[in-house]
Design an enzyme around this catalytic site. Structure first.
Site, PDB file in Angstrom:
ATOM      1  CE  LYS A 118      22.599  14.529 -51.756  1.00  8.65           C
ATOM      2  NZ  LYS A 118      23.632  14.552 -50.724  1.00  8.65           N
ATOM      3  CE  LYS A 214      16.323  17.255 -48.669  1.00  9.50           C
ATOM      4  NZ  LYS A 214      17.440  16.355 -48.424  1.00  9.50           N
ATOM      5  CE  LYS A 217      23.688  20.582 -46.205  1.00  6.35           C
ATOM      6  NZ  LYS A 217      24.192  20.338 -44.900  1.00  6.35           N
TER       7      LYS A 217
HETATM    8  P1  TYM Z   1      22.591  16.430 -44.460  1.00  5.88           P
HETATM    9  O1  TYM Z   1      23.887  17.099 -44.260  1.00  5.88           O
HETATM   10  O2  TYM Z   1      21.934  16.489 -45.808  1.00  5.88           O
HETATM   11  O3  TYM Z   1      21.527  16.981 -43.417  1.00  5.88           O
HETATM   12  C1  TYM Z   1      21.840  17.008 -42.040  1.00  5.88           C
HETATM   13  C2  TYM Z   1      20.596  16.662 -41.228  1.00  5.88           C
HETATM   14  O4  TYM Z   1      19.553  17.591 -41.516  1.00  5.88           O
HETATM   15  C3  TYM Z   1      18.363  16.891 -41.870  1.00  5.88           C
HETATM   16  N1  TYM Z   1      17.645  17.684 -42.870  1.00  5.88           N
HETATM   17  C4  TYM Z   1      16.362  18.026 -42.770  1.00  5.88           C
HETATM   18  N2  TYM Z   1      15.449  17.809 -41.815  1.00  5.88           N
HETATM   19  C5  TYM Z   1      14.209  18.302 -42.012  1.00  5.88           C
HETATM   20  N3  TYM Z   1      13.860  19.025 -43.112  1.00  5.88           N
HETATM   21  C6  TYM Z   1      14.751  19.270 -44.093  1.00  5.88           C
HETATM   22  N4  TYM Z   1      14.417  19.987 -45.156  1.00  5.88           N
HETATM   23  C7  TYM Z   1      16.073  18.772 -43.944  1.00  5.88           C
HETATM   24  N5  TYM Z   1      17.200  18.842 -44.709  1.00  5.88           N
HETATM   25  C8  TYM Z   1      18.149  18.174 -44.039  1.00  5.88           C
HETATM   26  C9  TYM Z   1      18.852  15.572 -42.441  1.00  5.88           C
HETATM   27  O5  TYM Z   1      17.847  14.588 -42.381  1.00  5.88           O
HETATM   28  C10 TYM Z   1      20.027  15.266 -41.556  1.00  5.88           C
HETATM   29  O6  TYM Z   1      19.599  14.639 -40.353  1.00  5.88           O
HETATM   30  N6  TYM Z   1      23.687  11.566 -44.871  1.00  5.88           N
HETATM   31  C11 TYM Z   1      23.488  12.647 -43.930  1.00  5.88           C
HETATM   32  C12 TYM Z   1      24.679  12.938 -43.049  1.00  5.88           C
HETATM   33  C13 TYM Z   1      25.238  11.774 -42.338  1.00  5.88           C
HETATM   34  C14 TYM Z   1      24.702  11.119 -41.206  1.00  5.88           C
HETATM   35  C15 TYM Z   1      25.628  10.096 -40.875  1.00  5.88           C
HETATM   36  C16 TYM Z   1      23.558  11.307 -40.454  1.00  5.88           C
HETATM   37  C17 TYM Z   1      26.408  11.146 -42.647  1.00  5.88           C
HETATM   38  N7  TYM Z   1      26.661  10.132 -41.758  1.00  5.88           N
HETATM   39  C18 TYM Z   1      25.403   9.262 -39.801  1.00  5.88           C
HETATM   40  C19 TYM Z   1      23.329  10.452 -39.389  1.00  5.88           C
HETATM   41  C20 TYM Z   1      24.256   9.449 -39.057  1.00  5.88           C
HETATM   42  C21 TYM Z   1      23.182  13.913 -44.715  1.00  5.88           C
HETATM   43  O7  TYM Z   1      23.477  14.033 -45.862  1.00  5.88           O
HETATM   44  O8  TYM Z   1      22.652  14.912 -43.972  1.00  5.88           O
END
Ligand code: TYM
Length: 354
Positions: A118, A214, A217
């Site tokens: 990032k 990957k 968004k």
């Molecule tokens: P974020 O917002 O990037 O994504 C949310 C969830 O979607 C999953 N994900 C995917 N799974 C499969 N294929 C993909 N291409 C894909 N893109 C996204 C992510 O693995 C995630 O589960 N750091 C986290 C948010 C967070 C969090 C937490 C998660 C903050 N605090 C505590 C669990 C527990 C994040 O940026 O997710």
């Protein structure tokens, strides 16, 4: 109760930083809904504090928060059965994150691949928040003593860090935890070591333009992803134009090696149909992509279409969304507040108000 003496509790979060993708849905949100049926207590958070680690237009962040909440609801999360809220309404997250900033080591955070991705080449200009992001994530989970965390594959390293932080805190403060009688389970620790739940055929959904990247968004190309708000026509077009190779589909998973785009499309259909990739290939092996893609597009439309339509209806009533978030925040605070108060006692802060 889990084997470790902690009550079984599920926590996960999603950032309100743009459109939800099929990756978010298959890798996370659909699993959240399944876990809601598991009998465990489930807590799902719109992590707005995480979102601002990169610039967010304030005019758009509130809309994105409501949109994501509408996505949760439309996908089947039920505010009576799960706690749904946005992170900034529960101060325990930021409070515990500070304490974890003082537990986690620079070296641990320096190893985080997501920060490197990032921040890119311009590390000096990345926000400090982006660097310590994983500590806030650990705080999200541990403020609830959560034991299970459903996420996509890309979050695995952050979950390992969460376990390291929990273990170091339990170790550094072991005597104090015991003296205050706050230890739980076999190990006598204050925090559980939460388990990542990374399961199913779509734990890493890849870009439709490049099967080695990957689906995200934040990818500049909208053609690289399916958004939960895409129309049926847009979904069909994106799948029709998805990058593939000239070979027909193999009949067995071994034949997908070295063919990342083909593998990705097979995994997506497998996840949607609740089958293994092997079962999908047993049915579609030997077909050219021109025959497979319409089947895939139809399956995506059948799943996403109703969610998109329901999301739009829910978004028509933003006051109801805000009410759900406020009520969720109150319930979340009732769990996390007392746990963070105990952390203050363990650390040695004078606490005369609460
Ligand atoms: P974020 O917002 O990037 O994504 C949310 C969830 O979607 C999953 N994900 C995917 N799974 C499969 N294929 C993909 N291409 C894909 N893109 C996204 C992510 O693995 C995630 O589960 N750091 C986290 C948010 C967070 C969090 C937490 C998660 C903050 N605090 C505590 C669990 C527990 C994040 O940026 O997710």
């Amino acid at each position: 109760m889990s084997e470790t003496g902690f009550r079984e509790r599920v926590f996960s979060g999603v950032q309100p930083s743009g459109n939800l993708t099929l990756g978010n849905y298959l890798g996370a949100i659909r699993r959240f809904v399944e876990m809601q049926e598991s009998g465990k207590e489930t807590i799902y958070c719109v992590v707005d504090l995480h979102a601002i680690t990169v610039w967010q237009d304030p005019e758009k962040l509130d809309r994105a928060t409501r949109e994501l909440t509408a996505g949760f609801l439309a996908a089947g999360l039920d505010p009576d059965r799960s706690i749904l809220f946005n992170q900034s309404q529960v101060p325990a997250h930021a409070e515990l994150a500070w304490i974890f900033n003082c537990v986690a080591r620079m070296g641990w955070l320096n190893r985080m691949t997501q920060f490197k991705d990032k921040a890119g080449k311009n590390r000096e200009n990345a926000s400090v928040g982006l660097f310590v992001y994983p500590n806030l994530m650990a705080a999200d989970i541990l403020a609830y003593h959560a034991t299970h965390v459903p996420v996509g594959e890309d979050q695995k390293q952050h979950l390992e860090l969460t376990r390291d932080i929990a273990a170091k805190f339990n170790h550094d403060f072991a005597d104090r935890i015991a003296a205050l009688g706050l230890g739980k389970g076999d190990e006598g620790g204050f925090f559980p070591l939460p388990e990542p739940v990374i399961e199913g055929a779509a734990t890493r959904v890849m870009s439709l333009r490049d099967g080695t990247k990957k689906m995200s968004k934040s990818d500049p190309s909208d053609m690289s992803r399916i958004n939960l708000v895409d129309s049926d026509e847009t979904i069909a077009r994106k799948i029709r134009k998805a990058k593939t190779d000239p070979e027909p589909l193999p009949s067995e998973p071994a034949g997908l090696e070295g063919r990342p785009e083909a593998k990705n499309l097979v995994n997506i259909l497998a996840a949607l149909e609740g089958k293994s990739p092997a079962a999908v290939l047993a049915e579609h092996g030997g077909k050219p992509f021109s025959a497979f893609k319409p089947v895939l597009a139809e399956a995506i439309i059948a799943e996403i279409g109703p969610i998109r339509d329901r999301m739009a209806e829910i978004l028509d009533g933003p006051a109801e969304i805000d009410r759900i978030l406020a009520e969720g925040a109150e319930r979340a605070e009732a769990i996390a507040g007392p746990i963070v108060d105990q952390v203050h006692d363990i650390v040695g802060f004078v606490r005369s108000r609460r």
